[in-house]
Design an enzyme around this catalytic site. Structure first.
Site, short mmCIF file in Angstrom:
data_model
loop_
_atom_site.label_atom_id
_atom_site.label_comp_id
_atom_site.label_asym_id
_atom_site.label_seq_id
_atom_site.Cartn_x
_atom_site.Cartn_y
_atom_site.Cartn_z
NE ARG A 66 33.25 16.95 73.84
CZ ARG A 66 33.53 18.24 75.46
NH1 ARG A 66 34.05 19.24 75.26
NH2 ARG A 66 33.55 17.06 76.26
CE1 TYR A 119 42.16 8.85 49.82
CE2 TYR A 119 42.45 8.98 51.95
CZ TYR A 119 42.01 9.40 50.80
OH TYR A 119 41.49 10.96 50.43
CG ASP A 191 40.51 2.65 54.49
OD1 ASP A 191 39.25 2.14 53.94
OD2 ASP A 191 41.52 3.43 54.71
CE LYS A 216 36.40 8.55 49.18
NZ LYS A 216 37.54 7.65 49.46
C1 LIG Z 1 38.71 8.36 49.89
C2 LIG Z 1 38.77 8.09 51.37
C3 LIG Z 1 39.63 8.16 52.70
C4 LIG Z 1 39.22 9.02 53.31
O1 LIG Z 1 38.03 9.75 53.10
P1 LIG Z 1 37.99 11.50 53.27
O2 LIG Z 1 36.40 11.53 53.89
O3 LIG Z 1 37.76 11.98 52.32
O4 LIG Z 1 38.78 12.12 54.19
C5 LIG Z 1 39.79 7.17 52.64
N1 LIG Z 1 40.72 5.44 52.75
C6 LIG Z 1 39.97 5.47 51.97
C7 LIG Z 1 40.78 4.17 50.88
C8 LIG Z 1 39.63 6.36 50.47
O5 LIG Z 1 39.26 6.32 49.50
#
Ligand SMILES: *Cc1c(COP(=O)(O)O)cnc(C)c1O
Length: 400
Positions: A66, A119, A191, A216
């Protein structure tokens, strides 16, 4: 295409050739793994020490699964170098990266300023987890810029940004917000999932914590959930400690997929970018479309900020249709053959979803003049995608 690297010496090392090369070399050490090109998936909790002295003295490179693992270490180092921060931690999803980053810099009694364009699941973190821990959130207009100063309270601990905004694509004036934050000792977070560190570099504009849903574009194949948080020097000790104390770790298989995605990130993004611009420009001329929300289009209200701060655009944008009944929007979406209907984005395939920010916004009104559709432009041939949308518009017309 805007190229901030030409005017900004601090970005000079991100000229194309070098970033291309770094994406290939970072976080790999074939000599350490008998010549195998990729760092292997190392599974393991227990790490053995040869003697008690080694065990107690923590003399080994690793002490416990970990706390560190060769597969994770490679991709963490690569991502830290790309983000230009002091260190990076990985989390099991993009959302957990948002929540962990917030927990690492806030404490009970603090006040948080959160962009209204965030988000949507990140909003819930404020309303549930943070509220329960005695942290109060105020949502603010993403276009507030330096006006954020008026929203500060003596106990404001952090300002969270997302640019462009989820679904709605407002560009935030990050340097203006960071200047106010710095003057008041407030931590800033962003973000940065849409641009990735290849197209926007938050630490260079003074942002303390930069978050990416690796789910993404880093993953890039719709087969991974992963979060990435990069911290500057000031925030790194707190982030690292919170990550360790909460016992957060990710599976080595997931870290391996992230490393694999990293190698092709730039070539994929370039294709997403060019196809998305082709399709966005085409959509802007369609009679069914009221407006296209894409900051790289000169007509976009956020274009000047995008040009100033970003060096590229990814494959995600929205359109606002001229007013039509829901049946028309549904007919368009149901008729699409190449665009799948599904959440998330950043994979090789094109996607479409209907959206309506009015259902959750609290600080700003959302009344764009018609129904919204968010598109992710994948790696298909853009002419095939245009043909798919063309027949989709025919289905829309037929349903109205
Ligand atoms: C998809 C997304 C997230 C979250 O990602 P996950 O892996 O689905 O939890 C956070 N911020 C933005 C801008 C996103 O598009």
């Amino acid at each position: 295409m805007a190229k901030n690297s030409a005017s900004d010496g601090s970005n000079a090392r991100w000229e194309n050739q070098e970033v291309d090369t770094r994406l290939v070399t970072l976080g790999r050490d074939p000599a350490r793994f008998d010549g195998f090109v990729n760092t292997p998936v190392v599974r393991g909790s227990t790490v053995l020490s040869p003697t008690v002295a080694d065990l107690e003295g923590h003399t080994g490179r690793y002490s416990y699964g970990r706390r560190g693992n060769p597969t994770l270490e490679g991709i963490e180092a690569a991502l830290a170098a790309l983000d230009g921060g002091t260190g990076v931690v990985l989390t099991p999803s993009g959302l957990s990266a948002c929540s962990l980053a917030l927990l690492s810099c806030l404490r009970a009694g603090d006040h948080l300023l959160m962009t209204d364009s965030v988000y949507q699941p990140t909003r819930r973190v404020c309303a549930t987890v943070l509220k329960g821990f005695g942290i109060e959130t105020t949502f603010y207009d993403p276009l507030v810029g330096g006006g954020i100063a008026a929203l500060l309270r003596p106990n404001t601990g952090a300002i969270f940004m997302e640019s462009p905004g989820s679904q709605s694509f407002e560009m935030q004036d990050v340097p203006a917000i960071v200047a106010v934050a710095k003057a008041h000792g407030v931590t800033t977070l962003i973000d940065n999932t849409w641009a990735t560190p290849l197209y926007y570099r938050p630490h260079e504009q003074g942002v303390d914590l930069a978050i990416q849903a690796g789910t993404k574009y880093l993953g890039g194949h719709s087969d991974l959930n992963l979060g990435v948080i990069s911290a500057n020097e000031a925030l790194w000790p707190r982030l690292k400690a919170m990550h360790g104390d909460l016992g957060i770790t990710v599976a080595p298989e997931d870290a391996f997929l992230a490393a694999r995605g990293l190698r092709t990130l730039k070539v994929r993004l370039e294709r997403h970018q060019s196809s998305a611009l082709t399709i966005a420009s085409w959509l802007a001329g369609r009679p069914e479309v009221l407006k296209v929300l894409h900051p790289a289009l000169p007509s976009d209200p956020g274009h000047a900020i995008w040009r100033r701060d970003f060096s590229g655009a990814s494959g995600l944008f929205s359109i606002i249709l001229k007013p039509v009944p829901k049946a028309g929007v549904d007919a368009l979406l149901d008729s699409l053959k190449l665009f799948g209907l599904g959440y998330s984005w950043g994979g090789f395939e094109s996607l479409a979803i209907p959206f309506d920010c009015a259902s959750y916004r609290t600080a700003t009104a959302w009344a764009p003049g018609g129904p919204g559709v968010r598109l992710h432009i994948g790696l298909e041939d853009p002419e095939d995608l245009i043909a798919d949308l063309t027949q989709g518009f025919a289905a829309l017309q037929a349903a109205c």
